[in-house]
Design an enzyme around this catalytic site. Structure first.
Site, PDB file in Angstrom:
ATOM      1  N   SER A   1       0.806  -1.223   0.000  1.00 28.52           N
ATOM      2  CA  SER A   1       0.000   0.000   0.000  1.00 28.52           C
ATOM      3  C   SER A   1       0.838   1.272   0.000  1.00 28.52           C
ATOM      4  CB  SER A   1      -0.935   0.022   1.206  1.00 28.52           C
ATOM      5  OG  SER A   1      -0.182  -0.127   2.394  1.00 28.52           O
TER       6      SER A   1
ATOM      7  N   ASP B   1      -4.356   7.206   8.227  1.00 25.05           N
ATOM      8  CA  ASP B   1      -5.477   6.357   8.651  1.00 25.05           C
ATOM      9  C   ASP B   1      -5.078   5.280   9.651  1.00 25.05           C
ATOM     10  OD1 ASP B   1      -3.929   4.789   7.048  1.00 25.05           O
ATOM     11  OD2 ASP B   1      -5.499   4.226   5.641  1.00 25.05           O
TER      12      ASP B   1
ATOM     13  N   HIS C   1      -1.230   4.192   7.041  1.00 29.92           N
ATOM     14  CA  HIS C   1      -0.510   4.861   5.947  1.00 29.92           C
ATOM     15  C   HIS C   1      -0.173   6.311   6.277  1.00 29.92           C
ATOM     16  CE1 HIS C   1      -3.220   1.707   4.276  1.00 29.92           C
ATOM     17  NE2 HIS C   1      -2.055   1.299   3.837  1.00 29.92           N
TER      18      HIS C   1
END
Ligand SMILES: *[C@@H]1O[C@H](CO)[C@@H](O)[C@H](O)[C@H]1NC(C)=O
Ligand SMILES: *[C@@H]1O[C@H](CO)[C@@H](O)[C@H](O)[C@H]1NC(C)=O
Ligand SMILES: *[C@@H]1O[C@H](CO)[C@@H](O)[C@H](O)[C@H]1NC(C)=O
Length: 389
Positions: free
Chosen positions: A43, A351, A354
């Site tokens: 990610s 969040d 990240h």
């Protein structure tokens, strides 16, 4: 940072430097003009892969830059987006995204939740992506072969697919490994049990880089893994004692495992340089940059170092069951309960898992000139192989 071309206008001076120090060879060479980026990762660099397959990362992801969800787990751009900007290339399309994609200047094989080793759990069970690095390699291999078959048909394919020669001139970027480490913790393994499988993870990573080289890849830019002991999804979920938090508030045992992985990764890179005679491999110490940022947030213009900008309550504004963008229906009306903070540009963590766009940009600015790289060469010079020491 553009000091190189001007030195280049003084050939005699350059010649003298070359004869004094091998490091200065860097100064004497010209920028690389990468025609494409091929990215592998999780990610930290996913620009739409997981979203294409498992559902779009919901609003407010993307709000600060794209102003709508853009396949990224972030309020805006990722480090790989800043690379693309710097190299004058478009943002990378996710290989798995069949809508609106253009692969003329590269492709992104990363998906959120990806690991190096294939996991023995499903995404629903553990949250880890089935698109592990070996799968990303399969995708790349197929892309390389089939893109050329289609490109030869001409027409629109010529505009959407890379040239054959781009594959050897491209920059191959890697940012993966963090999920291999956390996956063991989430299976209730001890730090020692996690350490025990790190050599296997690194070995599989090494194999994939060699395979890409075998397909003609020459220029590799490899990020080490970040201080995941500073991230809410780790320190909120995996219990450690009070004494195990450092003065910044990060979980020391986790960061020690990250550093253990990184020492091994650096060794693997050294081995690869010996085994792959024409590869230019840059190892980038993203760990140190991210830890510097978190430990001195205010100095660098950030208000919040550990808490998540977008989330729902608790010590870190992070709740594993109520993620960023989560909505509930109350009397027929949808209300967002995984809400974002007012000004993400002052927050490091987006969040709980990240980094914010602002943090990504800060990290990018630190690493782009080579200050945290081995060898210490800027992004634009990363095609020049350094002599083995
Ligand atoms: C998955 O299971 C296989 C077979 O038991 C094992 O070799 C492999 O290491 C496991 N992978 C992970 C990530 O635990
Ligand atoms: C890990 O331990 C916790 C607490 O004992 C338990 O609730 C959870 O089911 C365990 N997870 C796994 C994957 O074994
Ligand atoms: C950040 O800190 C400054 C100065 O202390 C303050 O004015 C501002 O409101 C803070 N912003 C956030 C998002 O907390």
């Amino acid at each position: 940072m553009e000091v190189y071309p001007s030195l280049f206008t003084l050939p005699i001076f350059v010649f003298l430097i070359i004869s004094w120090s091998p490091l200065c060879l860097v100064v004497a060479t010209s920028p690389c003009h990468f025609p494409a980026i091929f990215n592998f990762g999780d990610s930290n660099s996913d620009t739409g892969g997981l979203s294409a397959v498992f559902g779009q990362a919901p609003p407010p992801h993307g709000e600060s830059f794209f102003h709508h969800p853009a396949g990224r787990y972030c309020d805006g751009r990722l480090i790989v987006d800043f690379f693309a900007e710097k190299l004058g290339l478009p943002y990378l399309s996710a290989y798995l995204d069949s809508v609106g994609s253009n692969f003329r200047h590269g492709a992104n094989f990363a998906t959120a939740g990806s690991t190096i080793r294939p996991q023995n759990t499903t995404l629903r069970q553990s949250g880890f992506s089935p698109i592990s690095l070996d799968v990303q390699w399969n995708e790349f291999y197929d892309f390389h072969r089939r893109s050329q078959i289609f490109r030869s048909k001409g027409g629109i394919y010529k505009e959407l697919l890379p040239k054959a020669s781009d594959f050897s001139r491209a920059l191959y970027t890697f940012d993966i490994g963090q999920n291999d480490l956390t996956s063991g913790y989430f299976l209730n393994m001890s730090a020692n049990e996690v350490r025990a499988y790190v050599p296997d993870v690194l070995n599989q990573f090494k194999n994939i880089v060699s395979y890409v080289y075998g397909q003609g890849g020459r220029n590799f830019w490899i990020h080490n893994t970040g201080p995941f002991g500073c991230l809410p999804y780790v320190i909120d979920r995996i219990p450690i004692s009070k004494a195990e938090f450092d003065k910044v508030g990060c979980g020391t045992p986790f960061n020690e495992v990250a550093q253990y992985f990184n020492r091994g990764l650096k060794e693997v890179v050294a081995q690869l340089r010996k085994e792959l005679p024409h590869a230019a491999i840059t190892y980038v110490d993203v760990y140190t940059v991210k830890y510097n940022l978190i430990s001195r947030a205010r100095t660098h213009g950030f208000n919040e170092s550990l808490r998540a900008c977008c989330g729902h309550g608790g010590k870190y504004n992070y709740n594993k069951n109520i993620g960023c963008g989560r909505k509930i229906t109350v009397r027929g009306k949808q209300i967002m309960i995984g809400k974002p903070c007012k000004d993400p540009s002052r927050w490091i963590n987006w969040d709980g898992v990240h980094y914010t766009q602002a943090a990504n940009e800060w990290v990018f600015e630190q690493i782009v000139d080579g200050s945290f790289s081995d060898p210490p060469i800027p992004l634009k010079m990363a095609c020049h192989r350094q002599p083995l020491s």
